[in-house]
Scaffold this motif. Structure first.
Motif, PDB file in Angstrom:
ATOM      1  N   MET A 146       7.387 -10.438   6.345  1.00 41.12           N
ATOM      2  CA  MET A 146       7.147  -9.285   7.225  1.00 41.12           C
ATOM      3  C   MET A 146       5.974  -8.492   6.687  1.00 41.12           C
ATOM      4  O   MET A 146       5.894  -8.230   5.499  1.00 41.12           O
ATOM      5  N   ALA A 147       5.084  -8.098   7.557  1.00 40.22           N
ATOM      6  CA  ALA A 147       3.904  -7.342   7.134  1.00 40.22           C
ATOM      7  C   ALA A 147       4.323  -6.054   6.450  1.00 40.22           C
ATOM      8  O   ALA A 147       5.180  -5.329   6.927  1.00 40.22           O
ATOM      9  N   GLY A 148       3.676  -5.776   5.317  1.00 33.79           N
ATOM     10  CA  GLY A 148       3.918  -4.523   4.612  1.00 33.79           C
ATOM     11  C   GLY A 148       5.097  -4.572   3.664  1.00 33.79           C
ATOM     12  O   GLY A 148       5.434  -3.589   3.040  1.00 33.79           O
ATOM     13  N   THR A 149       5.761  -5.726   3.560  1.00 31.20           N
ATOM     14  CA  THR A 149       6.905  -5.831   2.684  1.00 31.20           C
ATOM     15  C   THR A 149       6.563  -6.737   1.514  1.00 31.20           C
ATOM     16  O   THR A 149       6.081  -7.842   1.707  1.00 31.20           O
ATOM     17  N   ALA A 150       6.806  -6.289   0.286  1.00 29.24           N
ATOM     18  CA  ALA A 150       6.505  -7.114  -0.879  1.00 29.24           C
ATOM     19  C   ALA A 150       7.377  -8.350  -0.867  1.00 29.24           C
ATOM     20  O   ALA A 150       8.580  -8.300  -0.627  1.00 29.24           O
ATOM     21  N   VAL A 151       6.780  -9.512  -1.098  1.00 32.82           N
ATOM     22  CA  VAL A 151       7.497 -10.763  -1.167  1.00 32.82           C
ATOM     23  C   VAL A 151       7.792 -11.055  -2.626  1.00 32.82           C
ATOM     24  O   VAL A 151       6.875 -11.244  -3.422  1.00 32.82           O
ATOM     25  N   LEU A 152       9.031 -11.091  -3.005  1.00 32.30           N
ATOM     26  CA  LEU A 152       9.413 -11.315  -4.392  1.00 32.30           C
ATOM     27  C   LEU A 152       9.870 -12.757  -4.537  1.00 32.30           C
ATOM     28  O   LEU A 152      10.840 -13.171  -3.923  1.00 32.30           O
ATOM     29  N   LEU A 153       9.151 -13.532  -5.352  1.00 30.67           N
ATOM     30  CA  LEU A 153       9.463 -14.934  -5.532  1.00 30.67           C
ATOM     31  C   LEU A 153      10.309 -15.118  -6.789  1.00 30.67           C
ATOM     32  O   LEU A 153      10.045 -15.963  -7.634  1.00 30.67           O
ATOM     33  N   GLY A 154      11.365 -14.311  -6.891  1.00 36.47           N
ATOM     34  CA  GLY A 154      12.167 -14.334  -8.091  1.00 36.47           C
ATOM     35  C   GLY A 154      11.450 -13.599  -9.203  1.00 36.47           C
ATOM     36  O   GLY A 154      10.435 -12.969  -9.008  1.00 36.47           O
ATOM     37  N   MET A 155      11.962 -13.715 -10.403  1.00 36.89           N
ATOM     38  CA  MET A 155      11.328 -13.025 -11.515  1.00 36.89           C
ATOM     39  C   MET A 155      10.067 -13.736 -11.980  1.00 36.89           C
ATOM     40  O   MET A 155       9.238 -13.192 -12.670  1.00 36.89           O
TER      41      MET A 155
ATOM     42  N   LEU B  77      -2.994  -8.145  12.371  1.00 36.07           N
ATOM     43  CA  LEU B  77      -2.329  -8.474  11.121  1.00 36.07           C
ATOM     44  C   LEU B  77      -1.260  -7.471  10.741  1.00 36.07           C
ATOM     45  O   LEU B  77      -0.242  -7.832  10.145  1.00 36.07           O
ATOM     46  N   TYR B  78      -1.485  -6.209  11.085  1.00 40.24           N
ATOM     47  CA  TYR B  78      -0.603  -5.150  10.577  1.00 40.24           C
ATOM     48  C   TYR B  78      -0.807  -3.894  11.417  1.00 40.24           C
ATOM     49  O   TYR B  78      -1.930  -3.610  11.849  1.00 40.24           O
ATOM     50  N   GLN B  79       0.291  -3.174  11.622  1.00 42.85           N
ATOM     51  CA  GLN B  79       0.193  -1.914  12.360  1.00 42.85           C
ATOM     52  C   GLN B  79       1.029  -0.851  11.666  1.00 42.85           C
ATOM     53  O   GLN B  79       2.191  -1.072  11.344  1.00 42.85           O
ATOM     54  N   TRP B  80       0.393   0.301  11.429  1.00 45.10           N
ATOM     55  CA  TRP B  80       1.073   1.435  10.822  1.00 45.10           C
ATOM     56  C   TRP B  80       1.198   2.524  11.868  1.00 45.10           C
ATOM     57  O   TRP B  80       0.208   2.974  12.455  1.00 45.10           O
ATOM     58  N   LYS B  81       2.442   2.965  12.132  1.00 45.80           N
ATOM     59  CA  LYS B  81       2.695   3.940  13.184  1.00 45.80           C
ATOM     60  C   LYS B  81       3.045   5.315  12.639  1.00 45.80           C
ATOM     61  O   LYS B  81       3.368   6.215  13.412  1.00 45.80           O
ATOM     62  N   GLY B  82       2.963   5.480  11.324  1.00 51.38           N
ATOM     63  CA  GLY B  82       3.282   6.768  10.717  1.00 51.38           C
ATOM     64  C   GLY B  82       2.101   7.706  10.748  1.00 51.38           C
ATOM     65  O   GLY B  82       1.294   7.702  11.685  1.00 51.38           O
ATOM     66  N   ASN B  83       1.981   8.531   9.704  1.00 54.53           N
ATOM     67  CA  ASN B  83       0.874   9.461   9.613  1.00 54.53           C
ATOM     68  C   ASN B  83      -0.446   8.689   9.571  1.00 54.53           C
ATOM     69  O   ASN B  83      -0.574   7.708   8.853  1.00 54.53           O
ATOM     70  N   ASN B  84      -1.426   9.146  10.349  1.00 60.78           N
ATOM     71  CA  ASN B  84      -2.716   8.463  10.446  1.00 60.78           C
ATOM     72  C   ASN B  84      -2.533   7.011  10.880  1.00 60.78           C
ATOM     73  O   ASN B  84      -2.907   6.068  10.170  1.00 60.78           O
TER      74      ASN B  84
END
Length: 328
Positions: free
Chosen positions: A1-10, A44-51
């Motif tokens: 998901m755009a904007g979410t860190a992808v954690l590939l385990g430790m 690629l990505y959309q930000w709907k918050g401030n600015n």
């Protein structure tokens, strides 16, 4: 998901350098385009918050028949997103470095046994390589302004290579929307600090880095661009906002396929230009100001770097090789 860190385990796995945009070239002559990109538009990505901002990419073809992706061809849809240091979009908003649980950040294997941490604030977007391996990419292409921390294991010497992108909303023109203006020339800048496992700073961005631009816009006229040897200097071009910038030009250069490799010869590239915090305008960005003791440590002050112009140069490649413990 755009904007979410992808954690590939430790332990994450660094990615090898992907396909090249264009072959290597030593030519200083760019391909010019005029007008706005109309083809291949992808969000690629959309930000709907401030600015609120939407980060799109598109393609534009120059008269010499070359197709260029603007503002850049990235790995945003495929690569690991860098873990957040500060990212309003993900609700990660520590008040300082003491509030960051560094041990919870995954460690990426870049081919070595020594542990490092890289802290990066980029306006707007970055992709970071170490010893030719793609470690991670910025989880937010444009806004909200964020910062990242990348932990990795590698072998010294370290060749750090960073692609920086100043995102645009008028694709192919370098303009963005700002306070009601549809043709505003935005600015850029990137700062990074690299520490070892003991917390000692082993590298900061400064004028010793190499930095070369590969996409420059907007250009009211082509002849404002100074080309001399490897120099691609847009600092003399107009920075004024305009009512209609649809006839402005852009200059494009092909990216060398092995630009992030250890053995890539960057000796012909210009040194990075450095810019003050005030010039970059970070005083209202907590992704930076919450960590001034990290980025602005008097003993190891990371400088904002870019190529010749924060305003016009939109795709910049930056490199620095860090020696062993005795020759840093």
């Amino acid at each position: 998901m755009a904007g979410t860190a992808v954690l590939l385990g430790m332990i994450g796995v660094a990615q090898p350098i992907a396909d090249a945009q264009q072959p290597d070239t030593t030519s200083v002559q760019p391909s010019f385009t005029q007008g706005e990109a109309q083809s291949g538009i992808t969000m690629l990505y959309q930000w709907k918050g401030n600015n609120p901002r939407t980060a799109n990419v598109g393609t534009i073809t120059s008269p010499d028949g070359r197709e260029w992706m603007v503002p850049a061809k990235t790995h945003f849809q495929t690569a690991m997103k860098a873990p957040d240091l500060y990212n309003e979009a993900n609700g990660v908003e520590p008040t300082g470095i003491a509030d960051v649980d560094l041990e919870s950040i995954p460690v990426i294997d870049a081919g070595g046994d020594e542990l490092f941490a890289a802290y990066v604030f980029g306006d707007n977007y970055f992709e970071i390589y170490v010893n030719g391996e793609l470690l991670a990419i910025d989880p937010v292409p444009m806004t909200p302004f964020n910062s990242s921390v990348i932990r990795f294991r590698a072998q010294r010497p370290l060749t750090i290579a960073i692609m920086g992108v100043d995102w645009e909303e008028r694709l192919g023109l370098g303009f963005e929307k700002f306070k009601g203006a549809s043709f505003h020339q935005g600015d850029a800048g990137l700062v990074a600090v690299v520490k070892d496992a003991a917390g000692e700073t082993i590298a900061v961005t400064d004028a010793s880095w190499k930095a070369q631009t590969f996409y420059t816009a907007p250009l009211k006229t082509k002849d404002c661009l100074v080309l001399k040897g490897s120099l691609r200097d847009s600092s003399r071009c107009s920075t004024d906002d305009v009512d209609d910038g649809t006839t402005h030009f852009a200059a494009h250069w092909p990216i060398p396929k092995n630009w992030a490799a250890v053995d890539f010869d960057d000796s012909g590239w210009p040194n990075a230009a450095i810019f003050t915090n005030e010039f970059v305008g970070v005083d209202n960005k907590p992704a930076y100001t919450n960590f001034t003791d990290l980025f602005d440590d008097p003993k190891a002050d990371g400088k904002f770097i870019w190529s010749s112009s924060l305003v016009h140069d939109n795709l910049v490649l930056m490199r620095k090789t860090i020696g062993d413990r005795h020759n840093e």
